[in-house]
Design a protein around this motif. Structure first.
Motif, PDB file in Angstrom:
ATOM      1  N   GLU A  75       0.828  -1.206   0.000  1.00 42.06           N
ATOM      2  CA  GLU A  75       0.000   0.000   0.000  1.00 42.06           C
ATOM      3  C   GLU A  75       0.864   1.259   0.000  1.00 42.06           C
ATOM      4  O   GLU A  75       0.487   2.284  -0.553  1.00 42.06           O
ATOM      5  N   LYS A  76       2.042   1.137   0.619  1.00 39.87           N
ATOM      6  CA  LYS A  76       2.991   2.262   0.569  1.00 39.87           C
ATOM      7  C   LYS A  76       3.390   2.502  -0.873  1.00 39.87           C
ATOM      8  O   LYS A  76       3.392   3.629  -1.355  1.00 39.87           O
ATOM      9  N   GLY A 109       0.679   3.955  -3.045  1.00 34.30           N
ATOM     10  CA  GLY A 109       0.287   5.316  -2.701  1.00 34.30           C
ATOM     11  C   GLY A 109      -1.025   5.380  -1.940  1.00 34.30           C
ATOM     12  O   GLY A 109      -1.450   6.440  -1.485  1.00 34.30           O
ATOM     13  N   THR A 110      -1.693   4.227  -1.812  1.00 37.70           N
ATOM     14  CA  THR A 110      -2.972   4.236  -1.096  1.00 37.70           C
ATOM     15  C   THR A 110      -2.765   4.439   0.403  1.00 37.70           C
ATOM     16  O   THR A 110      -3.651   4.937   1.088  1.00 37.70           O
ATOM     17  N   GLU A 113      -0.802   6.568   1.721  1.00 36.36           N
ATOM     18  CA  GLU A 113      -0.785   8.008   1.940  1.00 36.36           C
ATOM     19  C   GLU A 113      -2.222   8.515   2.081  1.00 36.36           C
ATOM     20  O   GLU A 113      -2.530   9.332   2.945  1.00 36.36           O
ATOM     21  N   GLN A 114      -3.080   7.975   1.218  1.00 35.10           N
ATOM     22  CA  GLN A 114      -4.489   8.376   1.278  1.00 35.10           C
ATOM     23  C   GLN A 114      -5.096   8.009   2.636  1.00 35.10           C
ATOM     24  O   GLN A 114      -5.861   8.773   3.211  1.00 35.10           O
ATOM     25  N   ILE A 115      -4.727   6.823   3.138  1.00 30.20           N
ATOM     26  CA  ILE A 115      -5.222   6.389   4.450  1.00 30.20           C
ATOM     27  C   ILE A 115      -4.690   7.322   5.547  1.00 30.20           C
ATOM     28  O   ILE A 115      -5.405   7.698   6.464  1.00 30.20           O
ATOM     29  N   ASN A 116      -3.411   7.702   5.418  1.00 25.88           N
ATOM     30  CA  ASN A 116      -2.805   8.542   6.441  1.00 25.88           C
ATOM     31  C   ASN A 116      -3.400   9.943   6.489  1.00 25.88           C
ATOM     32  O   ASN A 116      -3.253  10.647   7.480  1.00 25.88           O
ATOM     33  N   VAL A 117      -4.057  10.346   5.396  1.00 28.99           N
ATOM     34  CA  VAL A 117      -4.676  11.665   5.373  1.00 28.99           C
ATOM     35  C   VAL A 117      -6.064  11.631   6.019  1.00 28.99           C
ATOM     36  O   VAL A 117      -6.656  12.650   6.299  1.00 28.99           O
ATOM     37  N   LYS A 153       2.029   7.975  11.087  1.00 26.53           N
ATOM     38  CA  LYS A 153       1.150   8.565  10.083  1.00 26.53           C
ATOM     39  C   LYS A 153       1.804   9.827   9.548  1.00 26.53           C
ATOM     40  O   LYS A 153       1.505  10.299   8.486  1.00 26.53           O
TER      41      LYS A 153
END
Lengths: 244, 373
Positions: free
Chosen positions: B205-206, B209-210, B212-216, B371
């Motif tokens: 997932e890293k 790029g998904t 990053e979306q989760i971390n936002v 995160k």
């Protein structure tokens, strides 16, 4: 508090070792504004944006987004913003509907709202035939439109778009900007990075970043006036050339 | 809680949608089990045996014939000279050479003792050790025969008092290596699924790029981690279940203890392994890096688990290291429960240690999961 800007940045700096990626930038973005954040590759746009959305800690300086300090209240910031990244950020192995339910779900939307939003989104984008198709199978332009809509699911006050139209055809880009304007007219603040200078013309105000610094910040018209050129493209080239 | 459910639904959809991966997760371990259980054995068979009989007496021939009759030894040849025997070992055509010196029989009869020379190819040290044991036991057997003969011939009054040890092998009376190995191999399979899949999943997932979306999103760290690890925890348990069934059907491995104990232990064990996988994923950016790190630990854990080589025979420092090896505990416990019928009380020390381990490693993993970079 009511007249607080949506984004307030003061001397924001990010260093990676000796390298200063973002060098003490300061600016404000008003509520409902469409703010273009321009710069060449490697100018520090994405790094600056990552600090604003709370996934990168500033080395020094302050930033308040939606009234929250990104350093101390990153999670509150995240609740108030939407983000769509350069890389395509939906799950390719889930369907459009499943992506909507998943992202809406982790933002805590109740079931009824999720259902409603899914329906509205599918209607709006005219994706009835594809709502149960894996995202993988969609053309890039569609994916980006869905990603934008997904970033809006939880009604954020500010939305950050990192090169949302990269690699997308001109017609879809036009449609995409129509969507952006529609949201801006509802009072959502738009913070967008792009490499397309025609898109820069659509913004209320534009900042141009060069090597970690903001070299210019104004409305597109005033920038063109100041540099005595006819288009944003020339403004950009002039600024970038000066540095070299 | 609700967030976790959304995450779980998503993970399971992704796992079950990835059909080739599902086959890999369940079929490969089964194939591994079938192959390894039959192949991985300490037993040394078909030892190539040659002899040099410089004595050529009834006694010497009797000794050679005992080797020829043995199931472990394949008789290759009688060599006329010691030189030929050496050459054969040198060329690797023979594993063990027995050299019976001249006057072997005469010495035995007159001086009640004689000497034999045995040459063993010890390139594979552990095989050589086993071969040595076989050789010794045959010679012992020969001794007995000879003693009886000699005693009858000589004075019957002077009976030597012999101490005979009769070994009783508990828990695996036939010393069946499959019985011994299969439970341990089951541990490996469960370990692989948990260590590799969970870690890889997050790093993937890293890369996409998904993450990053989760971390936002305002998702909490612990929600994300529970949502990510639970599916693989369940897969690990399922894997163990399938493995146990196969162990029973294909190899008829006994289950003396309560299978529930195994699942109890496995559920704690999986937490440890998943925690390690997660920890690795926090410090790696690509699946390649994560894969290499996971392999690094997997190889050390497995080779130092007591599965293939007994921990008791390791140097002290290595034995201390194995205290931090989760695989060791599970290998111990699965053998105890399946073969010996150990109770909860018997496995409590391992369970407690592993529980603490799980706590520490997961705390570290959650703490190091950022995160914000």
């Amino acid at each position: 508090m009511k007249n607080d800007p949506a984004i307030h940045v003061e001397n924001l700096t990010k260093m990676f070792g000796d390298f200063t990626a973002v060098n003490s930038i300061s600016f404000q973005v008003g509520k409902g504004e469409v703010f273009g954040f321009l710069g060449a590759n490697g100018a520090g746009k994405t790094t600056a944006m990552k600090m604003l959305i709370g996934i990168s800690k500033p080395t020094s300086g302050q930033a308040r987004v939606a009234g929250f300090n990104v350093r101390t209240h990153a999670e509150e910031v995240k609740n108030s913003i939407g983000y769509m990244s350069q890389k395509f950020s939906l799950y390719n192995d889930l369907t459009i509907k499943e992506n909507i339910v998943f992202f809406g779900g982790i933002y805590g939307l109740p079931k009824s709202v999720l259902k409603e939003k899914t329906q509205a989104l599918v209607d709006e984008l005219g994706l009835h035939d594809h709502a149960d198709a894996l995202v993988r199978s969609l053309p890039l332009g569609w994916k980006q439109k869905v990603a934008f809509s997904v970033a809006l699911l939880h009604n954020p006050k500010i939305i950050f778009l990192d090169e949302p139209t990269g690699g997308v055809d001109p017609i879809t880009r036009r449609q995409f900007w129509e969507m952006i304007y529609r949201e801006a007219s509802k009072g959502v603040t738009i913070f967008v990075t792009t490499h397309y200078m025609d898109e820069a013309e659509y913004c209320d105000r534009v900042s141009i970043m060069v090597e970690g610094n903001i070299e210019a910040l104004d409305t597109p018209n005033k920038l063109k006036e100041r540099y005595q050129v006819g288009s944003m493209n020339e403004v950009f080239l002039k600024l970038a050339r000066n540095i070299e | 809680m609700r967030t976790i459910i959304f995450l779980l639904v998503k993970e399971f959809k992704q796992i079950f949608r990835n059909k080739p991966m599902l086959v890999i997760i369940f079929m490969l371990p089964i194939i591994q089990l079938l192959i390894l259980a039959n192949a991985a054995s300490y037993e040394v068979r078909n030892i190539r045996f040659a002899a040099i009989d410089a004595d050529q007496t009834p006694y010497s021939r009797e000794l050679v014939s005992k080797f020829r009759a043995s199931a472990q030894f394949d008789f290759i040849a009688m060599y006329p000279s010691e030189k030929m025997g050496k050459e054969a070992v040198q060329q690797g055509t023979v594993d063990v050479v027995l050299h019976i010196p001249q006057n072997f029989e005469r010495d035995l009869q007159k001086e009640k003792k004689s000497q034999l020379l045995v040459t063993i190819n010890a390139i594979n040290g552990s095989a050589a050790a086993v071969e040595n044991i076989y050789v010794t036991s045959i010679i012992k057997d020969f001794n007995k025969t000879v003693q009886v003969a000699l005693r009858n011939a000589a004075d019957t009054a002077q009976k030597p008092k012999e101490v005979i040890a009769i070994p009783l092998f508990w828990f695996n009376p036939e010393l069946d290596y499959t019985t011994f190995m299969v439970p341990g191999i089951l541990v490996l399979l469960v370990t692989m699924v948990a260590l590799f899949l969970a870690g890889m999943n997050i790093v993937r997932e890293k890369e996409l790029g998904t993450l990053e979306q989760i971390n936002v999103t305002p998702i909490k760290k612990h929600e994300f981690i529970i949502g990510k690890l639970t599916p693989f925890w369940i897969l690990g348990i399922a894997e163990l279940m399938v493995g146990l069934v196969i162990a029973k059907i294909a190899f008829d491995i006994p289950m003396v203890g309560h299978p529930g104990l195994l699942f109890l232990f496995a559920s704690v064990y999986l937490l440890v392994v998943l925690g390690i996988g997660l920890y690795i994923s926090n410090f790696t950016e690509t699946q390649q890096q994560a894969m290499f790190l996971a392999w690094f630990f997997a190889v050390i854990f497995i080779l130092m688990s007591g599965l293939f080589t007994p921990i008791e025979s390791m140097p002290v420092w290595a034995q201390v290291l194995t205290e931090f090896n989760p695989v060791k505990y599970f290998v111990e416990v699965i053998r105890m429960v399946m073969l010996k019928g150990s109770s909860l009380k018997d496995i409590t020390p391992q369970l407690v240690k592993l529980g603490l381990y799980a706590l520490v490693i997961n705390a570290l993993a959650v703490w190091s999961y950022k995160k914000v970079s």
